[in-house]
Design an enzyme around this catalytic site. Structure first.
Site, PDB file in Angstrom:
ATOM      1  N   ASP A   1      -4.160  -5.382   3.140  1.00  0.00           N
ATOM      2  CA  ASP A   1      -5.474  -6.014   3.085  1.00  0.00           C
ATOM      3  C   ASP A   1      -5.755  -6.561   4.480  1.00  0.00           C
ATOM      4  OD1 ASP A   1      -7.684  -7.638   2.768  1.00  0.00           O
ATOM      5  OD2 ASP A   1      -6.920  -8.715   1.026  1.00  0.00           O
ATOM      6  N   VAL A   2      -6.729  -5.993   5.171  1.00  0.00           N
ATOM      7  CA  VAL A   2      -6.960  -6.380   6.568  1.00  0.00           C
ATOM      8  C   VAL A   2      -7.551  -7.778   6.699  1.00  0.00           C
ATOM      9  CG1 VAL A   2      -7.162  -4.012   7.408  1.00  0.00           C
ATOM     10  CG2 VAL A   2      -9.226  -5.251   6.666  1.00  0.00           C
TER      11      VAL A   2
ATOM     12  N   TYR B   1     -22.800 -11.025   6.668  1.00  0.00           N
ATOM     13  CA  TYR B   1     -22.393  -9.624   6.838  1.00  0.00           C
ATOM     14  C   TYR B   1     -22.953  -9.070   8.138  1.00  0.00           C
ATOM     15  CZ  TYR B   1     -22.566  -4.544   6.062  1.00  0.00           C
ATOM     16  OH  TYR B   1     -22.465  -3.179   6.192  1.00  0.00           O
TER      17      TYR B   1
ATOM     18  N   LYS C   1     -21.079  -7.520  11.470  1.00  0.00           N
ATOM     19  CA  LYS C   1     -21.296  -6.156  11.960  1.00  0.00           C
ATOM     20  C   LYS C   1     -21.857  -6.155  13.380  1.00  0.00           C
ATOM     21  CE  LYS C   1     -19.862  -3.585   8.547  1.00  0.00           C
ATOM     22  NZ  LYS C   1     -18.693  -2.698   8.720  1.00  0.00           N
TER      23      LYS C   1
ATOM     24  N   THR D   1     -21.682   4.640  -1.419  1.00  0.00           N
ATOM     25  CA  THR D   1     -20.246   4.420  -1.304  1.00  0.00           C
ATOM     26  C   THR D   1     -19.821   3.361  -2.315  1.00  0.00           C
ATOM     27  OG1 THR D   1     -20.204   2.536   0.229  1.00  0.00           O
ATOM     28  CG2 THR D   1     -20.526   4.722   1.197  1.00  0.00           C
TER      29      THR D   1
END
Length: 254
Positions: free
Chosen positions: A61-62, A154, A158, A189
């Site tokens: 899990d990064v 988010y 990014k 996805t």
């Protein structure tokens, strides 16, 4: 001849898996990094059934600091030529800014921390061989805000990934390493499973078809094709680029 590896963070599904399949078709050995053991096992079996390669899997899990430290150790110990790295792991769950918690914010930026440290370890290995290509999966949301899908934390994360892409391109170019990113719009996805029931994702996302000038949402193969090109020597004069793979969304307003 040294074995050529591609480390695919988030390689057990979605864009990461689609990219891994393309690389396997070129004889590259994919190293799939993901947190779900069952998904990793299924992805490994799917790729090996289609292509004559042995797939490696690293469960991690990064967003977990201990897991990231373990990943760095595995990168350091891997014998062979790590030629490619794709950072495709992520999480997306729209929420109004005023409703965000500190935990929401931390989750998004923990992905960036893990990506930063994993990429650093891989870049050191690439430096030793004098070549390498890295592609980060960014987002259209880092370029512009969409009121229907509020995603401030988010998008900050990014945008940071886009910025890291450009900085690494500048620093690592003289070492033979290219670093690029793609910025997809709406792509079907599993990432949408964070807030849409899995069996409703496809139909729900079709509501965004008209949002894209080409008239449809994207597929993981649409993005993987561009990632594969950016990784390849065909794009040897491209670095520091953040390519919009978005069905035309950034071209203007519909």
């Amino acid at each position: 001849m040294a074995q050529i590896f591609a480390i695919i963070q988030g390689g057990s599904s979605g864009m990461g898996l689609a990219t891994a399949k393309r690389l396997a078709a070129r004889g590259v050995t994919p190293v799939l990094v993901g947190r779900n053991a069952d998904k990793l096992s299924t992805a490994k079996a799917d790729i090996e059934a289609e292509h004559s390669v042995d797939v490696m899997t690293w469960q991690a899990d990064v967003t977990n600091t201990d897991d990231v430290q373990s990943l760095v150790g595995k990168v350091d110990a891997l014998e062979g030529n790590i030629r490619y790295l794709v950072n495709a792991a992520g999480y997306f769950s729209p929420k109004p800014y005023l409703d965000h918690t500190a935990q929401d914010y931390d989750l998004y930026h923990d992905y960036n921390r893990g990506t930063f440290l994993l990429t650093q370890a891989v870049a050191r290995k690439m430096t030793a061989t004098g070549s390498g290509s890295i592609v980060n999966i960014g987002s259209m949301w880092a370029h512009q805000a969409i009121k229907a899908t509020p995603s401030s934390a988010y998008s900050m994360a990014k945008a940071g990934l886009h910025s890291m892409t450009q900085h690494l391109a500048m620093e690592l170019g003289e070492k033979g390493i290219r670093v690029n990113a793609v910025a997809p719009a709406v792509v079907e996805t599993p990432i949408y499973g964070a807030f849409i029931p899995e069996d409703e994702i496809s139909q729900t996302l079709k509501g965004f078809d008209a949002f894209h000038p080409v008239g449809r949402i994207g597929t993981v193969e649409d993005v993987a094709a561009t990632v594969d090109f950016l990784l390849s020597d065909e794009a040897s004069w491209v670095t520091g680029a953040i390519w919009d793979v978005d069905g035309g969304v950034m071209a203007g307003r519909n």
